[in-house]
Design a protein around this motif. Structure first.
Motif, PDB file in Angstrom:
ATOM      1  N   LEU A 181       0.826  -1.202   0.000  1.00 58.15           N
ATOM      2  CA  LEU A 181       0.000   0.000   0.000  1.00 58.15           C
ATOM      3  C   LEU A 181       0.863   1.256   0.000  1.00 58.15           C
ATOM      4  N   LEU A 182       1.880   1.281   0.860  1.00 60.05           N
ATOM      5  CA  LEU A 182       2.753   2.449   0.933  1.00 60.05           C
ATOM      6  C   LEU A 182       3.527   2.639  -0.381  1.00 60.05           C
ATOM      7  N   ALA A 210       3.171   5.877  -2.767  1.00 61.06           N
ATOM      8  CA  ALA A 210       4.397   6.664  -2.943  1.00 61.06           C
ATOM      9  C   ALA A 210       4.735   6.803  -4.423  1.00 61.06           C
ATOM     10  N   GLU A 211       4.579   5.751  -5.191  1.00 63.46           N
ATOM     11  CA  GLU A 211       4.854   5.799  -6.635  1.00 63.46           C
ATOM     12  C   GLU A 211       3.924   6.775  -7.333  1.00 63.46           C
ATOM     13  N   LEU A 270       9.210  13.342  -1.228  1.00 64.84           N
ATOM     14  CA  LEU A 270       8.476  12.275  -0.540  1.00 64.84           C
ATOM     15  C   LEU A 270       9.455  11.135  -0.248  1.00 64.84           C
ATOM     16  N   THR A 271       9.608  10.810   1.030  1.00 70.74           N
ATOM     17  CA  THR A 271      10.507   9.745   1.465  1.00 70.74           C
ATOM     18  C   THR A 271       9.689   8.596   2.030  1.00 70.74           C
ATOM     19  N   LEU A 272       9.952   7.397   1.528  1.00 72.38           N
ATOM     20  CA  LEU A 272       9.262   6.196   2.016  1.00 72.38           C
ATOM     21  C   LEU A 272      10.262   5.332   2.785  1.00 72.38           C
ATOM     22  N   ILE A 273       9.916   5.027   4.033  1.00 77.98           N
ATOM     23  CA  ILE A 273      10.722   4.124   4.855  1.00 77.98           C
ATOM     24  C   ILE A 273       9.930   2.818   4.978  1.00 77.98           C
ATOM     25  N   PRO A 274      10.262   1.806   4.191  1.00 76.46           N
ATOM     26  CA  PRO A 274       9.485   0.555   4.236  1.00 76.46           C
ATOM     27  C   PRO A 274       9.602  -0.102   5.613  1.00 76.46           C
ATOM     28  N   PRO A 275       8.570  -0.794   6.057  1.00 76.08           N
ATOM     29  CA  PRO A 275       8.640  -1.476   7.355  1.00 76.08           C
ATOM     30  C   PRO A 275       9.660  -2.605   7.328  1.00 76.08           C
ATOM     31  N   ALA A 276      10.392  -2.758   8.446  1.00 76.65           N
ATOM     32  CA  ALA A 276      11.369  -3.843   8.531  1.00 76.65           C
ATOM     33  C   ALA A 276      10.677  -5.195   8.434  1.00 76.65           C
ATOM     34  N   GLN A 277       9.491  -5.300   8.966  1.00 80.85           N
ATOM     35  CA  GLN A 277       8.695  -6.529   8.881  1.00 80.85           C
ATOM     36  C   GLN A 277       7.351  -6.162   8.277  1.00 80.85           C
ATOM     37  N   LEU A 336      -8.391   2.234   1.826  1.00 85.10           N
ATOM     38  CA  LEU A 336      -7.114   2.457   2.498  1.00 85.10           C
ATOM     39  C   LEU A 336      -6.195   3.329   1.649  1.00 85.10           C
ATOM     40  N   ILE A 337      -6.219   3.133   0.343  1.00 91.87           N
ATOM     41  CA  ILE A 337      -5.440   4.003  -0.546  1.00 91.87           C
ATOM     42  C   ILE A 337      -5.962   5.436  -0.447  1.00 91.87           C
ATOM     43  N   GLN A 338      -7.290   5.582  -0.297  1.00 92.94           N
ATOM     44  CA  GLN A 338      -7.860   6.921  -0.198  1.00 92.94           C
ATOM     45  C   GLN A 338      -7.395   7.623   1.073  1.00 92.94           C
ATOM     46  N   ILE A 339      -7.230   6.863   2.178  1.00 93.00           N
ATOM     47  CA  ILE A 339      -6.712   7.460   3.409  1.00 93.00           C
ATOM     48  C   ILE A 339      -5.350   8.100   3.153  1.00 93.00           C
ATOM     49  N   LEU A 340      -4.451   7.300   2.578  1.00 88.37           N
ATOM     50  CA  LEU A 340      -3.095   7.788   2.343  1.00 88.37           C
ATOM     51  C   LEU A 340      -3.098   8.932   1.326  1.00 88.37           C
ATOM     52  N   ALA A 341      -3.934   8.827   0.312  1.00 85.97           N
ATOM     53  CA  ALA A 341      -3.992   9.878  -0.707  1.00 85.97           C
ATOM     54  C   ALA A 341      -4.468  11.198  -0.107  1.00 85.97           C
ATOM     55  N   ASN A 342      -5.528  11.143   0.717  1.00 84.34           N
ATOM     56  CA  ASN A 342      -6.037  12.380   1.330  1.00 84.34           C
ATOM     57  C   ASN A 342      -4.991  13.027   2.227  1.00 84.34           C
ATOM     58  N   LEU A 343      -4.280  12.208   2.998  1.00 79.61           N
ATOM     59  CA  LEU A 343      -3.271  12.756   3.900  1.00 79.61           C
ATOM     60  C   LEU A 343      -2.104  13.361   3.123  1.00 79.61           C
ATOM     61  N   LEU A 344      -1.680  12.685   2.048  1.00 81.52           N
ATOM     62  CA  LEU A 344      -0.604  13.247   1.230  1.00 81.52           C
ATOM     63  C   LEU A 344      -1.064  14.522   0.518  1.00 81.52           C
ATOM     64  N   GLU A 345      -2.330  14.566   0.077  1.00 80.91           N
ATOM     65  CA  GLU A 345      -2.867  15.777  -0.539  1.00 80.91           C
ATOM     66  C   GLU A 345      -2.819  16.937   0.453  1.00 80.91           C
ATOM     67  N   ASN A 346      -3.234  16.682   1.683  1.00 83.32           N
ATOM     68  CA  ASN A 346      -3.189  17.730   2.700  1.00 83.32           C
ATOM     69  C   ASN A 346      -1.763  18.204   2.933  1.00 83.32           C
ATOM     70  N   ALA A 347      -0.840  17.244   3.022  1.00 85.65           N
ATOM     71  CA  ALA A 347       0.551  17.599   3.296  1.00 85.65           C
ATOM     72  C   ALA A 347       1.130  18.461   2.171  1.00 85.65           C
TER      73      ALA A 347
END
Length: 465
Positions: free
Chosen positions: A318-319, A323-324, A337-344, A355-366
């Motif tokens: 999802l991240l 990010a792409e 935009l910096t993506l730090i992938p989870p270690a696990q 869920l994609i819409q959550i991340l999209a809205n937050l990135l739009e706000n940022a």
């Protein structure tokens, strides 16, 4: 972390309930009262037995002195000798002034006048550790007379009294705790029914009602009042939803027709000023349609508790996908935009589009509220049984007193008025997070804003790196 509505699943422990504490306090009073009554009754019985034994000793002593006619060794010796033979239930001792035993069925004693209790019987024939209570008398010629009786009944009663106190206290405590536990279970059962009904209603089941026991007690009265309130609330909510649906359907049709008319007008020849005004009208119309569509979608999500088309999704995927999509947009605006992938990697159950819409809205706000040169960082870690997704920037941030308010519908801060938007983005984000049984909060990133989203992970489905 604030507990979100509908996420409450904890059941109140019986031992921590108010009803149990009340019954426990009553049981303590009951124990104290019962033990006090038993102690007073036992003390009275001990006192009566002591008086009875003292009375027997006093009579025996007075009878011996009366028969001797004179309280000295010479006159008492034949009397005590006769009593030793004929009264085996009593203890007698007659000593001279030098402390030597003259006559009696006891060993030598230290002459002590008055009432005394011996730890053992001092019997000549068979000394045993049986207590003796008696009375000692100093004679006129310096001798000493002791008359006593077996005090074992007194000691036995004393032991029985302590045993009865201990067993009674234990019995009262067991009965009190058991009664408190049973009563608390009954009360908590009714309270849990009310709590479960409230949780079902918070999840969207507005038809739930409290059951009645037909006992006409205080719980039935409470259930009747709450059911009446729930009926009224359901009716009001249904009216609001119906009005919302009516507005949405009734307004979207003429707005759509208006859009078609504007498109038809745009096909003709227009002066530059007219073309500019028409384009502005079309933009305003599109914004109105977007607001109506968002409000309708938001109302539907807030009224439901089921995630449509739910599946187990990889947080890492999802991240990476979002990010792409947004990295070129931020780079065009001079941001990073910096993506730090989870270690696990983690899997979360949910709807991919939402869920994609959550991340999209937050990135739009940022990106809309951060100046050029800002950096937005996305990361994810495990936090217990939750996946903690973080989106942080080093922009101007949001004042602490406004961080909860921005989640409300149609709320836009004064400095955001010039930024495109409907004021529904964060409201939509929180609605989607709650639909997925998660939590969201805004924190100070020092500088900037940090948004933390906690989503429950799929059990036993974490992907290893």
């Amino acid at each position: 972390m604030t507990r979100q509505p509908g996420s409450y699943t904890h059941r109140l422990s019986v031992l921590r309930s108010s009803s149990f504490r009340i019954v426990a306090m009553f049981a303590c009073c009951f124990v104290i009262s019962g033990v006090t009554v038993i102690a007073l009754s036992g003390s009275h019985s001990l006192h009566l037995l002591t008086l009875q034994m003292q009375h027997a000793v006093t009579n025996e002593r007075d009878e011996a002195l009366s028969d001797a006619r004179s309280p000295d060794i010479q006159h008492l010796q034949p009397v005590i000798s006769e009593l030793v033979k004929n009264e085996p239930g009593f203890h007698y001792l007659l000593e001279d002034a030098q402390g030597q035993v003259v006559i009696g069925n006891m060993l030598r004693l230290r002459p002590v006048p008055g009432w005394r209790t011996l730890a053992w019987n001092h019997d000549i024939a068979a000394p045993e550790h049986r207590p003796v209570m008696g009375y000692g008398l100093m004679l006129h010629d310096g001798g000493y007379l002791f008359v006593g009786i077996n005090a074992k009944p007194l000691r036995t009663l004393h032991h029985y009294l302590w045993a009865m106190l201990a067993w009674s206290a234990a019995g009262f405590i067991v009965i009190g705790i058991s009664g408190g536990f049973v009563l608390s279970r009954l009360v908590l059962g009714k309270i849990e029914t009310i709590s479960q009904t409230a949780r079902d209603i918070m999840r969207g089941d507005m038809s739930r009602r409290l059951p009645l026991n037909a006992t006409n007690d205080e719980f039935d009265h409470l259930a009747t009042s709450l059911n009446a309130m729930l009926e009224r609330n359901e009716s009001l909510i249904a009216s609001v939803r119906q009005i919302t649906d009516d507005i949405a359907h009734d307004m979207r049709r003429p707005l759509a027709h208006l859009g078609q008319h504007l498109d038809d007008v745009a096909q003709g020849r227009l002066a530059p000023a007219q073309a500019e005004a028409l384009a502005e009208a079309q933009n305003n119309l599109d914004e109105a349609l977007e607001i109506f569509s968002s409000l309708l979608k938001l109302a539907q999500m807030e009224a439901d508790d089921r995630v449509p088309d739910s599946q187990n999704l990889s947080v890492r995927d999802l991240l990476a996908a979002i990010a792409e999509l947004y990295r070129p947009i931020l780079e065009d605006r001079g941001q990073a935009l910096t993506l730090i992938p989870p270690a696990q990697d983690m899997t979360v159950p949910g709807n991919r589009v939402l869920l994609i819409q959550i991340l999209a809205n937050l990135l739009e706000n940022a990106t809309n509220h951060c100046p050029a040169g800002s950096t937005v960082v996305m990361s994810a870690t495990m936090s217990g049984a939750y996946a903690l997704v973080t989106i942080a920037d080093n922009g101007p941030g949001i004042p602490a007193e406004e961080r909860e308010r921005v989640f409300e519908k149609m709320v836009r801060l004064d400095r955001s008025r010039s930024v495109p938007g409907t004021g529904l983005g964060l409201s939509m984000v929180r609605a989607i997070v709650r639909l997925h049984k998660g939590q969201i909060r805004l924190l100070d990133n020092q500088p900037g804003l940090r948004c933390e989203i906690r989503l429950p992970t799929a059990p036993a489905l974490h992907l290893e790196t």
